[in-house]
Enzyme design. Structure first.
Site, short mmCIF file in Angstrom:
data_model
loop_
_atom_site.label_atom_id
_atom_site.label_comp_id
_atom_site.label_asym_id
_atom_site.label_seq_id
_atom_site.Cartn_x
_atom_site.Cartn_y
_atom_site.Cartn_z
N HIS A 1 51.53 44.18 35.72
CA HIS A 1 52.53 44.49 36.74
C HIS A 1 53.86 43.88 36.29
O HIS A 1 54.28 42.83 36.77
CB HIS A 1 52.08 43.95 38.09
CG HIS A 1 50.94 44.70 38.70
ND1 HIS A 1 49.69 44.75 38.12
CD2 HIS A 1 50.87 45.45 39.83
CE1 HIS A 1 48.89 45.50 38.88
NE2 HIS A 1 49.58 45.93 39.92
N GLU B 1 44.23 43.58 33.16
CA GLU B 1 45.34 42.80 33.72
C GLU B 1 45.10 42.66 35.21
O GLU B 1 44.22 43.32 35.76
CB GLU B 1 46.68 43.52 33.47
CG GLU B 1 46.76 44.94 34.03
CD GLU B 1 47.09 45.02 35.51
OE1 GLU B 1 47.74 44.10 36.04
OE2 GLU B 1 46.70 46.00 36.16
N SER C 1 47.54 49.97 37.91
CA SER C 1 47.10 49.23 39.10
C SER C 1 45.92 49.96 39.74
O SER C 1 44.91 50.17 39.08
CB SER C 1 48.28 49.05 40.07
OG SER C 1 47.95 48.09 41.06
#
Length: 348
Positions: A318, A248, A142
Site C-alpha cells: 500500500h 504485503e 489489496s
C-alpha cells in the site's frame, strides 16, 4: 447421539459435496496459461466496484480523467455506484458487472475503483467459462488479491497485481503499467532509491533484507497476505508447487502477520514454494498490550527454515506508487539483489 438413515444420507451427501467442491481442478505450476491482449490507445476500460463501495460521483470522474490520460476510454459498470453497507452493491450484482464486461467486445481491461472488502464474496458467482473464452486484463491490489488469484486459479488467465483506479497514477506507477500492459516488456523489478538518500553515505530507505540468499525460477503469484490467507482451502487458489510468492499487508499487528504466515505454513503452502518475497507492511505495529516479536523475527521463524531464496523490504504494498506485477508468469528472482525478472511477456 443416534443418527437415523435419513440423517446419515444427508450428512454423507453434504460431505461428498464438500469434497467435490474442494477437489475441483486448479492451476499448477505446469498448467497452461492464457495471456490477454496488450493494451493499445483507444482500448475500453471497464470501471467496476467489486469490493468496497464507491458512492461519490466525483471519485468516478477523477478515475475517468486518469483513464483518458492513459489514452484509454472509460466505461462504467451498471452497478458502479451501488452501495450495500460497506460493499459496492449486492454480491451477484458486482459479479454480474464483471461477467458483463468480460463478454463486452468494447472492453479490454477491467479496472476496480478501490479495494476495501468483498471480492472473495463474489468468487462463486463469476462465469469462469465466459472469462476463459474472453481473456482480458483484470488488475488491482489489496482486497482485489482474492479476485486476481481466484480468476487465475480457475481459468489460467494471467491477471495483474497493480493499481486500482483511485491509486496515485504518478510517473513511476504509470511507467510500470505501460511497460507491462502496453509494451509487453520483460521487465526487471527492484527497489528504487529514495531521494532522501542522495545526500547520505548509506541507504536508509527502500532497503532489502536478504532472508536466504540465492536465485530461483517459478511462476509469480501473490498479493495481500490477509486476503490470501482468507481464501486458502478453497477452489480459488492454485496448488503453489514451485511458485514464487510475494505478499504485503497494511495496518496489521505483528501477531496477525505471524498468524497469517502460520496459516500458510500449516496448510502446506510455504513448503511448496521455490521463492518468497515479503513487501511492505505499512503501519504494522507490535501489540501495545503485551510483548511482541518483531516482523524480522516472524519472517526468520517461518521463511528461513524453508531454505529457498527469500527477502523482505520489496516495494510492493500500500504505497504511493503501485507497480504492475503479472500473476502466473515465469520469473527469476535474486534474493541477494532483491530483483524479480520477467522471463516472458505477460500479454500477447
Amino acid at each position: 447421539m443416534a443418527v437415523n438413515r435419513r440423517q446419515f444420507l444427508t450428512i454423507s451427501l453434504t460431505s461428498l459435496a464438500s469434497l467435490t467442491y474442494l477437489s475441483q481442478p486448479v492451476m499448477s505450476a505446469n498448467s497452461s496459461i492464457i495471456k490477454p491482449k496488450r493494451l493499445k490507445a483507444g482500448a475500453g476500460v471497464g470501471l467496476i466496484s467489486p469490493a468496497g463501495a464507491t458512492f461519490i460521483k466525483e471519485d468516478i470522474e477523477i478515475v475517468k480523467e486518469a483513464v483518458k490520460s492513459l489514452g484509454l476510454i472509460p466505461y462504467t459498470a451498471p452497478h458502479l455506484l451501488d452501495k450495500y453497507g460497506y460493499l459496492g452493491g449486492k454480491d451477484k450484482d458486482r459479479a454480474g458487472d464483471i461477467n458483463q464486461f468480460f463478454a463486452d467486445p468494447n472492453i479490454e481491461i477491467l479496472l476496480p475503483i478501490r479495494g476495501g472488502w468483498g471480492c472473495a464474496r463474489i468468487l462463486p458467482y463469476l462465469d469462469y467459462n465466459l472469462i476463459q473464452k474472453n481473456p482480458k486484463i483484470i488488475i488491482g491490489f489489496s482486497d482485489l488479491t482474492a479476485l486476481i488469484i481466484g480468476i487465475y486459479a480457475k481459468t489460467g488467465l494471467v491477471t495483474f497485481h497493480g493499481p486500482n483506479g483511485f491509486s496515485s497514477w504518478r510517473t513511476e506507477q504509470v511507467d510500470s503499467f505501460k511497460q507491462v500492459l502496453f509494451l509487453g516488456n520483460k521487465v526487471t523489478y527492484k527497489n528504487q532509491p529514495d531521494g532522501d538518500d542522495a545526500n547520505r553515505l548509506m541507504t536508509v530507505k527502500n532497503r532489502i533484507t536478504t532472508i536466504t540468499p540465492g536465485t530461483a525460477k517459478g511462476k509469480l503469484i501473490g498479493g495481500n497476505l490477509a486476503v490470501l490467507s482468507g481464501i486458502l482451502g478453497s477452489p480459488y487458489v492454485p496448488d503453489f508447487k514451485n511458485y514464487i510468492l510475494f505478499v504485503e499487508d497494511v495496518g496489521e499487528n505483528i501477531y496477525r502477520i505471524d498468524r497469517f504466515l502460520t496459516h500458510l505454513k500449516i496448510a502446506g503452502i510455504l513448503d511448496k514454494l521455490s521463492g518468497f518475497i515479503f513487501g511492505q507492511c505499512t503501519n504494522c505495529l507490535p501489540d501495545a498490550d503485551y510483548a511482541s516479536l518483531t516482523l524480522e523475527e516472524v519472517l526468520e521463524d517461518h521463511i528461513k527454515p524453508l531454505g529457498i531464496p527469500a527477502w523482505s523490504g520489496a516495494q510492493i504494498g500500500h504505497l504511493e506508487n503501485i507497480i504492475t506485477f503479472p500473476i502466473g508468469i515465469n520469473v527469476e528472482i535474486n534474493a541477494n539483489q532483491g530483483t524479480i525478472t520477467l522471463l516472458e511477456s505477460a500479454v500477447n
